[in-house]
Design a protein around this motif. Structure first.
Motif, PDB file in Angstrom:
ATOM      1  N   HIS A   1      19.164  -9.788  17.671  1.00 32.27           N
ATOM      2  CA  HIS A   1      20.019 -10.928  17.314  1.00 32.27           C
ATOM      3  C   HIS A   1      19.766 -11.352  15.870  1.00 32.27           C
ATOM      4  O   HIS A   1      20.711 -11.603  15.116  1.00 32.27           O
ATOM      5  CB  HIS A   1      19.759 -12.121  18.242  1.00 32.27           C
ATOM      6  CG  HIS A   1      20.179 -11.885  19.652  1.00 32.27           C
ATOM      7  ND1 HIS A   1      21.478 -11.993  20.067  1.00 32.27           N
ATOM      8  CD2 HIS A   1      19.458 -11.530  20.738  1.00 32.27           C
ATOM      9  CE1 HIS A   1      21.548 -11.727  21.356  1.00 32.27           C
ATOM     10  NE2 HIS A   1      20.338 -11.435  21.791  1.00 32.27           N
TER      11      HIS A   1
ATOM     12  N   ASP B   1      22.341 -11.194  12.695  1.00 29.39           N
ATOM     13  CA  ASP B   1      22.641 -12.409  11.930  1.00 29.39           C
ATOM     14  C   ASP B   1      22.303 -12.235  10.448  1.00 29.39           C
ATOM     15  O   ASP B   1      23.064 -12.651   9.574  1.00 29.39           O
ATOM     16  CB  ASP B   1      21.868 -13.609  12.490  1.00 29.39           C
ATOM     17  CG  ASP B   1      22.412 -14.072  13.841  1.00 29.39           C
ATOM     18  OD1 ASP B   1      23.520 -13.650  14.218  1.00 29.39           O
ATOM     19  OD2 ASP B   1      21.707 -14.856  14.502  1.00 29.39           O
TER      20      ASP B   1
ATOM     21  N   SER C   1      19.370 -20.991  20.708  1.00 27.47           N
ATOM     22  CA  SER C   1      20.618 -21.746  20.789  1.00 27.47           C
ATOM     23  C   SER C   1      21.512 -21.565  19.567  1.00 27.47           C
ATOM     24  O   SER C   1      22.709 -21.779  19.630  1.00 27.47           O
ATOM     25  CB  SER C   1      20.329 -23.231  21.014  1.00 27.47           C
ATOM     26  OG  SER C   1      19.736 -23.801  19.862  1.00 27.47           O
ATOM     27  N   ARG C   2      20.957 -21.141  18.437  1.00 30.74           N
ATOM     28  CA  ARG C   2      21.764 -20.977  17.223  1.00 30.74           C
ATOM     29  C   ARG C   2      22.256 -19.552  17.005  1.00 30.74           C
ATOM     30  O   ARG C   2      22.906 -19.263  16.017  1.00 30.74           O
ATOM     31  CB  ARG C   2      20.961 -21.422  16.004  1.00 30.74           C
ATOM     32  CG  ARG C   2      20.918 -22.932  15.922  1.00 30.74           C
ATOM     33  CD  ARG C   2      20.273 -23.337  14.655  1.00 30.74           C
ATOM     34  NE  ARG C   2      18.880 -23.594  15.005  1.00 30.74           N
ATOM     35  CZ  ARG C   2      17.872 -23.467  14.204  1.00 30.74           C
ATOM     36  NH1 ARG C   2      18.061 -23.119  12.977  1.00 30.74           N
ATOM     37  NH2 ARG C   2      16.660 -23.712  14.595  1.00 30.74           N
ATOM     38  N   ARG C   3      21.936 -18.669  17.883  1.00 34.11           N
ATOM     39  CA  ARG C   3      22.360 -17.277  17.718  1.00 34.11           C
ATOM     40  C   ARG C   3      23.731 -17.062  18.309  1.00 34.11           C
ATOM     41  O   ARG C   3      24.078 -17.614  19.331  1.00 34.11           O
ATOM     42  CB  ARG C   3      21.386 -16.346  18.422  1.00 34.11           C
ATOM     43  CG  ARG C   3      20.053 -16.341  17.763  1.00 34.11           C
ATOM     44  CD  ARG C   3      19.233 -15.227  18.337  1.00 34.11           C
ATOM     45  NE  ARG C   3      17.937 -15.259  17.711  1.00 34.11           N
ATOM     46  CZ  ARG C   3      16.815 -15.118  18.361  1.00 34.11           C
ATOM     47  NH1 ARG C   3      16.805 -14.921  19.647  1.00 34.11           N
ATOM     48  NH2 ARG C   3      15.683 -15.146  17.717  1.00 34.11           N
ATOM     49  N   ARG C   4      24.463 -16.208  17.637  1.00 33.70           N
ATOM     50  CA  ARG C   4      25.750 -15.841  18.214  1.00 33.70           C
ATOM     51  C   ARG C   4      25.490 -14.793  19.285  1.00 33.70           C
ATOM     52  O   ARG C   4      24.602 -13.966  19.154  1.00 33.70           O
ATOM     53  CB  ARG C   4      26.694 -15.308  17.144  1.00 33.70           C
ATOM     54  CG  ARG C   4      26.315 -13.933  16.615  1.00 33.70           C
ATOM     55  CD  ARG C   4      27.438 -13.376  15.753  1.00 33.70           C
ATOM     56  NE  ARG C   4      27.110 -12.093  15.209  1.00 33.70           N
ATOM     57  CZ  ARG C   4      27.206 -10.936  15.884  1.00 33.70           C
ATOM     58  NH1 ARG C   4      27.616 -10.918  17.124  1.00 33.70           N
ATOM     59  NH2 ARG C   4      26.886  -9.791  15.315  1.00 33.70           N
ATOM     60  N   PRO C   5      26.229 -14.836  20.368  1.00 28.06           N
ATOM     61  CA  PRO C   5      25.997 -13.865  21.445  1.00 28.06           C
ATOM     62  C   PRO C   5      26.414 -12.453  21.007  1.00 28.06           C
ATOM     63  O   PRO C   5      27.432 -12.271  20.345  1.00 28.06           O
ATOM     64  CB  PRO C   5      26.886 -14.362  22.585  1.00 28.06           C
ATOM     65  CG  PRO C   5      27.759 -15.423  22.020  1.00 28.06           C
ATOM     66  CD  PRO C   5      27.250 -15.806  20.675  1.00 28.06           C
ATOM     67  N   LEU C   6      25.586 -11.494  21.361  1.00 30.37           N
ATOM     68  CA  LEU C   6      25.896 -10.088  21.091  1.00 30.37           C
ATOM     69  C   LEU C   6      26.320  -9.437  22.398  1.00 30.37           C
ATOM     70  O   LEU C   6      25.783  -9.760  23.458  1.00 30.37           O
ATOM     71  CB  LEU C   6      24.662  -9.362  20.554  1.00 30.37           C
ATOM     72  CG  LEU C   6      24.105  -9.834  19.226  1.00 30.37           C
ATOM     73  CD1 LEU C   6      22.806  -9.108  18.918  1.00 30.37           C
ATOM     74  CD2 LEU C   6      25.113  -9.599  18.113  1.00 30.37           C
TER      75      LEU C   6
END
Length: 183
Positions: A38, A42, A95-100
């Motif tokens: 992740h 990013d 919580s700040r990661r975009r879903p992969l």
């Protein structure tokens, strides 16, 4: 070359071509240093966003397009490391990661696994002074020339050669250290 850089800030086709030319190298650069897919995804996006935002700052007389790009990548990675040090909870990071999607994770996990030997080399290099370690990483691990590494680090080529020599002398038992370009 400067015109080419400025063009990527205003021309979507030029930016896409630049991205396609360099995305694999930048992904490898980050996967060698970060073991979370992740975060790697990013940071790759952050590097190219920074490139897009700062294309007007590129100066060909200071180094090649590749050296400039790796300088941006190093700065982006340093900023991420500073941010991570300030993080207090793992849940905050997640919580700040975009879903992969599953394919993205699988590809990044494969890349991270492939970079395992380089991560072991980083562990061996950890005891080196920062300047020597930075040159050694860029030349041996990332396969930049000494001149490109010097430009990325904003030091003279002669200084980079001396630092590379010292680092290699210190870590002569590590086979990977003696690889890489010297020009």
């Amino acid at each position: 070359m400067r015109r080419k850089q400025a063009k990527i800030a205003t021309d979507a086709v030029a930016f896409e071509a630049f991205y396609r030319r360099h995305v694999d190298g930048i992904t490898r650069f980050l996967a060698r240093r970060i073991d979370d897919p992740h975060t790697v995804a990013d940071l790759v996006a952050d590097v190219f966003l920074a490139v897009f935002d700062s294309a007007h700052t590129y100066r060909p007389r200071l180094g090649s397009e590749v050296a400039w790009l790796y300088g941006v990548a190093r700065n982006t990675l340093s900023a991420e490391r500073r941010r991570a040090l300030r993080e207090s909870q793992l849940t905050d990071r997640v919580s700040r990661r975009r879903p992969l999607d599953t394919d993205d994770i699988a590809r990044l996990e494969e890349r991270i696994d492939a970079e395992q030997p380089a991560r072991r080399a980083f562990e061996a290099m950890a005891g080196l002074p920062e300047g020597e370690r930075a040159v050694l990483e860029l030349v041996v691990i990332d396969q930049l020339t000494v001149t490109e590494a010097a430009a990325a680090l904003r030091i003279r080529s002669g200084t980079a050669m001396v630092r590379l020599h010292r680092a290699r002398r210190t870590l002569k038992e590590l086979p990977l250290v003696m690889e890489g370009t010297t020009g």
